[in-house]
Design a protein around this motif. Structure first.
Motif, PDB file in Angstrom:
ATOM      1  N   MET A 159     -71.961  21.713  -0.707  1.00  0.00           N
ATOM      2  CA  MET A 159     -71.951  21.145   0.635  1.00  0.00           C
ATOM      3  C   MET A 159     -70.661  21.502   1.372  1.00  0.00           C
ATOM      4  N   ARG A 160     -69.505  21.302   0.719  1.00  0.00           N
ATOM      5  CA  ARG A 160     -68.212  21.578   1.362  1.00  0.00           C
ATOM      6  C   ARG A 160     -68.052  23.048   1.704  1.00  0.00           C
ATOM      7  N   ASP A 166     -61.722  26.254   0.346  1.00  0.00           N
ATOM      8  CA  ASP A 166     -60.891  25.302  -0.392  1.00  0.00           C
ATOM      9  C   ASP A 166     -59.410  25.419  -0.049  1.00  0.00           C
ATOM     10  N   ASN A 167     -58.970  26.647   0.305  1.00  0.00           N
ATOM     11  CA  ASN A 167     -57.537  26.814   0.591  1.00  0.00           C
ATOM     12  C   ASN A 167     -57.148  26.288   1.971  1.00  0.00           C
ATOM     13  N   LYS A 168     -58.159  25.952   2.809  1.00  0.00           N
ATOM     14  CA  LYS A 168     -57.928  25.354   4.136  1.00  0.00           C
ATOM     15  C   LYS A 168     -57.159  26.257   5.098  1.00  0.00           C
ATOM     16  N   ASP A 257     -67.621  34.757  -1.921  1.00  0.00           N
ATOM     17  CA  ASP A 257     -66.709  34.770  -0.782  1.00  0.00           C
ATOM     18  C   ASP A 257     -66.023  33.411  -0.628  1.00  0.00           C
ATOM     19  N   SER A 258     -66.770  32.342  -0.908  1.00  0.00           N
ATOM     20  CA  SER A 258     -66.209  30.993  -0.767  1.00  0.00           C
ATOM     21  C   SER A 258     -65.217  30.648  -1.875  1.00  0.00           C
ATOM     22  N   ARG A 259     -65.304  31.358  -2.993  1.00  0.00           N
ATOM     23  CA  ARG A 259     -64.410  31.073  -4.128  1.00  0.00           C
ATOM     24  C   ARG A 259     -63.063  31.753  -3.919  1.00  0.00           C
ATOM     25  N   THR A 260     -62.229  31.145  -3.089  1.00  0.00           N
ATOM     26  CA  THR A 260     -60.922  31.731  -2.778  1.00  0.00           C
ATOM     27  C   THR A 260     -60.011  31.775  -3.997  1.00  0.00           C
TER      28      THR A 260
END
Length: 278
Positions: A159-160, A166-168, A257-260
């Protein structure tokens, strides 16, 4: 999956397409009332079988891409099957979670969107709801089997991840993920629609060109014509499943891509190789 779908729905499809020449108003309902027990048993067994095969089809790209991220290049089928065996417990939890938690929630959201169509807002919402739900489910699948998180923890990440990294430090990826998914959905629907139209064109052409004797109208999918229709139907299903698999892969690329945190590891690895080959 193609074979199970054709076998499972062949009898139902024949009844739907067959006309009622004897004048009975409830021919279709009568067919079900006379075969209730058999249909329930066969339907339940086919549902279990189709679910099991669907899980294999759905998770295959998950395990394949996971091995790619681990640096593997020559990936064999036996290795993927080994991943299924190794993750058997997680797969059972995943299946139960999808059936009794995720699917009911998604159905509620979709039903609300359909209701809102009556006031036109729902039409716009549906363009956002379907891609979002698809990405949410695939992100959940990839995260659950790529990490040691629990099912609900992976749900929270899925969801997030649709709205922020995550790194904002980077902008929201929502529009990027939505745009990629909606474009792939359009390609998928255009191609599958073409294959769906072919059997219907053959069917209606046969209805218009055959001499009306009653036999063809009552059982239009028997004989050579029925075989041709089901072959085309099978090919269209196969194309549909292959394209859906590409959608899973596309969503998997977005997940990575989302897994920074993985990007950071790659950046550190690249920094450590500076000067090695000089």
């Amino acid at each position: 999956m193609v074979v199970i779908t054709i076998i499972g729905y062949r009898e139902l499809f024949l009844q739907l397409m067959g006309s009622n020449l004897s004048g009975e108003s409830y021919y279709f309902e009568q067919y079900f009332s006379e075969n209730t027990g058999m249909l329930i048993l066969v339907g339940f067994l086919l549902f279990l079988l189709f679910s099991a095969v669907s899980i294999v089809s759905y998770l295959y790209p998950v395990f394949y891409m996971k091995r790619l991220t681990e640096g593997k290049t020559d990936i064999k089928t036996d290795e993927i099957l080994g991943d299924f065996k190794k993750n058997a417990k997680k797969i059972i939890i995943y299946y139960l979670g999808m059936m009794f938690v995720v699917m009911p929630l998604c159905i509620i959201v979709i039903l609300i969107s359909y209701v809102l169509i009556l006031i036109l807002i729902g039409i716009v919402l549906m363009l956002f709801v379907f891609p979002f739900i698809f990405n949410f489910i695939t992100f959940l699948s990839y995260d659950y089997f790529n990490t040691d998180k629990g099912f609900f923890e992976s749900m929270g990440y899925a969801m997030r991840a649709q709205f922020s990294y995550d790194n904002k430090r980077e902008n929201s990826p929502f529009w990027k993920y939505w745009g990629a998914t909606i474009i792939n959905f359009l390609i998928y629907n255009i191609i599958t629609s073409i294959f769906t139209m072919i059997p219907m064109m053959f069917f209606y052409a046969a209805l218009l060109t055959n001499t009306s004797s009653g036999d063809f109208e009552q059982n239009p999918l028997t004989g050579t014509f029925g075989i041709v229709i089901f072959i085309i139907y099978g090919v269209s299903l196969l194309v549909s499943f292959i394209l859906m698999n590409l959608l899973y892969v596309n969503s998997g690329l977005m997940y990575y891509d989302s897994r920074t945190d993985l990007h950071q590891k790659m950046e550190f690895a690249e920094i450590e190789t500076i000067g090695v080959n000089e």
